[in-house]
Design a protein around this motif. Sequence first.
Motif, short mmCIF file in Angstrom:
data_model
loop_
_atom_site.label_atom_id
_atom_site.label_comp_id
_atom_site.label_asym_id
_atom_site.label_seq_id
_atom_site.Cartn_x
_atom_site.Cartn_y
_atom_site.Cartn_z
N UNK A 262 1.03 -1.19 -0.05
CA UNK A 262 0.02 0.08 0.03
C UNK A 262 0.77 1.38 -0.19
N UNK A 263 0.28 2.50 -0.15
CA UNK A 263 0.95 3.67 -0.22
C UNK A 263 1.83 3.97 1.12
N UNK A 264 3.22 4.43 0.96
CA UNK A 264 3.65 4.92 -0.20
C UNK A 264 4.23 3.39 -0.73
N UNK A 265 4.33 3.54 -2.24
CA UNK A 265 4.80 2.40 -3.04
C UNK A 265 6.16 2.38 -3.36
N UNK A 266 6.91 1.26 -2.94
CA UNK A 266 8.62 1.22 -3.07
C UNK A 266 8.84 0.34 -3.98
N UNK A 267 8.22 -0.79 -4.30
CA UNK A 267 8.42 -1.94 -5.16
C UNK A 267 7.97 -2.20 -6.53
N UNK A 268 6.95 -1.26 -6.64
CA UNK A 268 6.09 -1.59 -7.82
C UNK A 268 6.87 -1.45 -9.29
N UNK A 269 6.31 -1.78 -10.29
CA UNK A 269 6.75 -1.53 -11.56
C UNK A 269 6.78 -0.23 -12.36
N UNK A 270 6.06 0.80 -11.64
CA UNK A 270 6.08 2.09 -12.27
C UNK A 270 4.53 1.87 -13.08
N UNK A 271 4.28 3.01 -13.58
CA UNK A 271 2.88 3.06 -14.26
C UNK A 271 2.86 1.71 -15.20
N UNK A 272 1.70 0.90 -15.06
CA UNK A 272 1.58 -0.09 -16.02
C UNK A 272 0.72 0.29 -17.10
N UNK A 273 1.22 0.01 -18.44
CA UNK A 273 0.68 0.37 -19.62
C UNK A 273 0.29 -0.45 -20.54
N UNK A 274 1.03 -1.43 -20.81
CA UNK A 274 0.47 -2.61 -21.56
C UNK A 274 0.87 -4.05 -21.13
N UNK A 275 0.04 -5.02 -21.21
CA UNK A 275 0.21 -6.32 -20.76
C UNK A 275 -0.31 -7.47 -21.93
#
Length: 396
Positions: free
Chosen positions: A89-102
């Motif tokens: 949950x926030x604050x995010x530290x390990x995410x991929x960054x804004x996900x745009x395509x899958x």
Amino acid sequence: KWVSYIVNPTPGPKEHKMVILNGETGNIHWEIKTTPEQAFSETGRILESIAIELSNDGTYVAFGTSAGGQVTLANVQNKEILWTYPDETYPYTTGFGQVREMRFSDDNQYLFIGAGDGYLIKLRLSDKSIVWKAFIGAWPFVNGMNFSPDKKYIYTGTKAFEMSKIDANTGEIIWQIEPQVFDAEVSRDGKYVASFSGKLYETENGEFLGSGKDRVHILNGEKFTIGVNKEITTYDFGGKEWNVSEKSGIGECAGCQVQWSYLSLDEQYVIVSARDMTDSFPTPGPGIAIYKRVSGTNLSVNEELNNQTKQIELKQNYPNPFSSKTTIDFLLPFDSEVKIEVFTILGQSVALLLNEKRSSGLHSVEFDFSGLASGMYIYRLTTPNLSISKKMNFFK
């Protein structure tokens, strides 16, 4: 079988929702949504998405957050969220960054994720483990993530204007170039890949072939493209315009560009989606246009072009490879305007060797490469009726 979509009104905290429709009836099969007060809740955050993808067999739906760089996997039939990764949950530290395509793999065991951290990620669904990460420069643009026909490779065209070919099994980057525009649209025979502005490249080695315009689709088995804008245009690989449709009515404002397009498998229909941002009265310009191929319209090589390509000849330059000067011969069966231009493999024009009317017969032009870098170049002959390109190698 299913249709999925996700809605995120902006600005401000409003209702977020993910919806699965029955593909035959249009009825809602499953819906997850939040109230404005729940916008920043755990559910609200994972629904704050601009990317959603159904698996090939319709079992799963995946959606990726634009806030924390997370991906959520759900079972469509059971209407059940299976997991969110990374689960934080926030604050995010390990995410991929804004996900745009899958994209799901054919066997639905893996998910390929293009995100704002500049990497393409292959994620194993069974244990949420990262199989590999490949640096592609930025998040893939609208038509910027596509498989080769045999699914062995993935082509990405990103917001950083980079295009990459990646081995889907190992994550190895086969080649990476900078077309200076978005997208990576792959031909159905797997031979060519095109960027947003119609620049064409060989999939084997990423070498530049020629330029059209607009967001494009490559016609199967022919060296022609369908350029998609507020109208549909047919181009050959040299960029010559062969056929233009009427305008669709998509708005003329600066933000009304075509965002997405689809060429049907039988190549009879083109569906276009555009950003609907005009202020025209009483209603904005349409955001969707559907084109049908007109009976009698030939979008392939017509008889006239076939006859002329058998007679107009662009010879291989000599010597080749060369270290300073080279000569290019060409044959005209009739008087014609002729242009001969030299390009880098990325499509940058470096020299205009000829641009005038020439009589029928055999002609030659010489070019001195002094001052240019060693490497492979493309030279292209263009007449009012066709365009022909060849490669040459310069070594100092």
